[in-house]
Motif scaffolding. Structure first.
Motif, PDB file in Angstrom:
ATOM      1  N   LYS A 168     -21.673  47.318 -28.791  1.00 43.83           N
ATOM      2  CA  LYS A 168     -22.475  48.107 -27.862  1.00 43.83           C
ATOM      3  C   LYS A 168     -22.277  47.617 -26.431  1.00 43.83           C
ATOM      4  O   LYS A 168     -22.002  46.438 -26.201  1.00 43.83           O
ATOM      5  CB  LYS A 168     -23.962  48.020 -28.247  1.00 43.83           C
ATOM      6  CG  LYS A 168     -24.274  48.665 -29.588  1.00 43.83           C
ATOM      7  CD  LYS A 168     -25.767  48.655 -29.877  1.00 43.83           C
ATOM      8  CE  LYS A 168     -26.062  49.369 -31.194  1.00 43.83           C
ATOM      9  NZ  LYS A 168     -27.523  49.402 -31.480  1.00 43.83           N
ATOM     10  N   HIS A 207     -27.005  42.667 -31.614  1.00 45.75           N
ATOM     11  CA  HIS A 207     -26.073  43.487 -32.404  1.00 45.75           C
ATOM     12  C   HIS A 207     -24.656  42.955 -32.272  1.00 45.75           C
ATOM     13  O   HIS A 207     -23.939  42.796 -33.274  1.00 45.75           O
ATOM     14  CB  HIS A 207     -26.137  44.943 -31.936  1.00 45.75           C
ATOM     15  CG  HIS A 207     -25.057  45.799 -32.500  1.00 45.75           C
ATOM     16  ND1 HIS A 207     -25.195  46.524 -33.660  1.00 45.75           N
ATOM     17  CD2 HIS A 207     -23.781  46.043 -32.055  1.00 45.75           C
ATOM     18  CE1 HIS A 207     -24.074  47.167 -33.921  1.00 45.75           C
ATOM     19  NE2 HIS A 207     -23.198  46.896 -32.957  1.00 45.75           N
ATOM     20  N   SER A 230     -33.902  39.625 -27.886  1.00 52.65           N
ATOM     21  CA  SER A 230     -34.092  40.942 -28.489  1.00 52.65           C
ATOM     22  C   SER A 230     -35.588  41.222 -28.504  1.00 52.65           C
ATOM     23  O   SER A 230     -36.403  40.339 -28.225  1.00 52.65           O
ATOM     24  CB  SER A 230     -33.511  40.959 -29.903  1.00 52.65           C
ATOM     25  OG  SER A 230     -33.544  42.266 -30.454  1.00 52.65           O
TER      26      SER A 230
END
Length: 330
Positions: A69, A103, A142
């Motif tokens: 990402k 991720h 996160s």
């Protein structure tokens, strides 16, 4: 008549806002100039060297790997000798869990317990994990639990880990100092930014044996000229590489509000009608050429494609595209 007075009040409020921001800008610029003039440091004698360093972009704007990402933020995994540092933690604009950083770490098989320390270049939302983190002076890997060990966090001003990663311990590195063998911080370099206000930013300086200093920059708000000046104050070694963000959103930006290029407004110590322009890019190139780096690799998270092409043309085969998941080996 009521409409007239309402419009008059709106105009008055807008003028008051601009007057206050311009006064704050002038005051902050004077403060920054004074602090820069007083910042005179002796060379760092005990930093040592490493045989090699690798910089793996974990968060940035481009990638060649469709499994990863991207976003307009920064997180770099820096492996210097035996030490692994995480420099900045990205933006996580969507407040996701897992975040783009987490991720990508999982996709690249990087475990949180492999990180020996975290370095926060400066407390802006695209480097600390979001707007809430910027406002509360915290950082988040996160927006859900992440089991970081009780490792040191180096920041230029007081901040704290968020509730999602509560174990790390923050140390303020406002002055240049050794962080690990072969690794130092430049210490806080000030710059007063329109809208964003007074900003303290640090960069990493890695001393690589038989090569020189590798400078790793989060956003480059202090300007590359001042960062290089600080590095030359701290080391006799040549500058071998300049890697990271330099904040040149010229002819386009990564964070837009309709037609308004927000990055061009927040990244300068000038009023909005004197936004970052082509001359600033050319001045940076000239300054970088004076130290003749063997490698230049600039972050696209805060610099436009136009600006990056200008640097590519200036440095030729010494320029390397910076992309998420592609390590830079030195």
């Amino acid at each position: 008549m009521v409409v007239f007075y309402v419009l008059l009040a709106i105009v008055a409020l807008v003028l008051l806002f601009f007057a206050r921001t311009l006064i704050r800008l002038k005051t902050g610029n004077a403060r920054g100039a004074k602090e820069l003039a007083q910042a005179r440091y002796t060379p760092l004698e005990d930093v040592g060297t490493v045989d090699s360093v690798s910089i793996l972009p974990l968060v940035d704007f481009y990638t060649d790997n469709p499994r990863l990402k991207t976003e307009a933020g920064v997180a770099y995994l820096v492996k210097a000798g035996e030490t692994t540092l995480l420099m900045d933690v990205g933006f996580n604009k969507k407040k996701a869990h897992p975040s783009p950083l987490l991720h990508n770490m999982k996709a690249l098989d990087i475990k949180p317990d492999a990180i020996d320390a975290v370095v926060i270049s400066h407390v802006h939302l695209d480097h600390v994990g979001g707007m809430t983190e910027q406002r509360t002076k915290t950082f988040s890997i996160s927006q859900g639990p992440v089991d970081l060990r009780e490792i040191p966090v180096y920041a230029t001003s007081a901040m704290a880990p968020s509730r999602w990663n509560p174990k790390p311990q923050v140390t303020v590195t406002d002055k240049p100092q050794k962080l690990a063998e072969g690794v130092a911080t430049t210490g806080a370099i000030p710059r007063n930014l329109y809208l964003m206000g007074y900003t303290l930013e640090q960069s990493l300086a890695v001393r690589v044996k038989d090569k020189g200093i590798v400078i790793i920059i989060g956003c480059g708000h202090p300007t590359v000229e001042r960062i290089v000046e600080r590095v030359k104050m701290l080391f006799d070694d040549p500058v071998y590489a300049i890697i990271g963000g330099l904040h040149f959103p010229v002819h386009g930006g990564r964070i837009m509000a309709g037609p308004v290029n927000l990055q061009s407004l927040v990244g300068t110590d000038r009023p909005p009608w004197k936004a970052i322009g082509e001359a600033d890019v050319d001045n940076a190139i000239t300054a970088m050429k004076t130290v003749n780096p063997a490698l230049v690799s600039l972050s696209p998270h805060d610099s436009s494609d136009w600006s990056l092409e200008r640097f590519k043309a200036a440095f030729g085969d010494r320029y390397l595209d910076l992309k998420v998941g592609t390590p830079i080996q030195i």
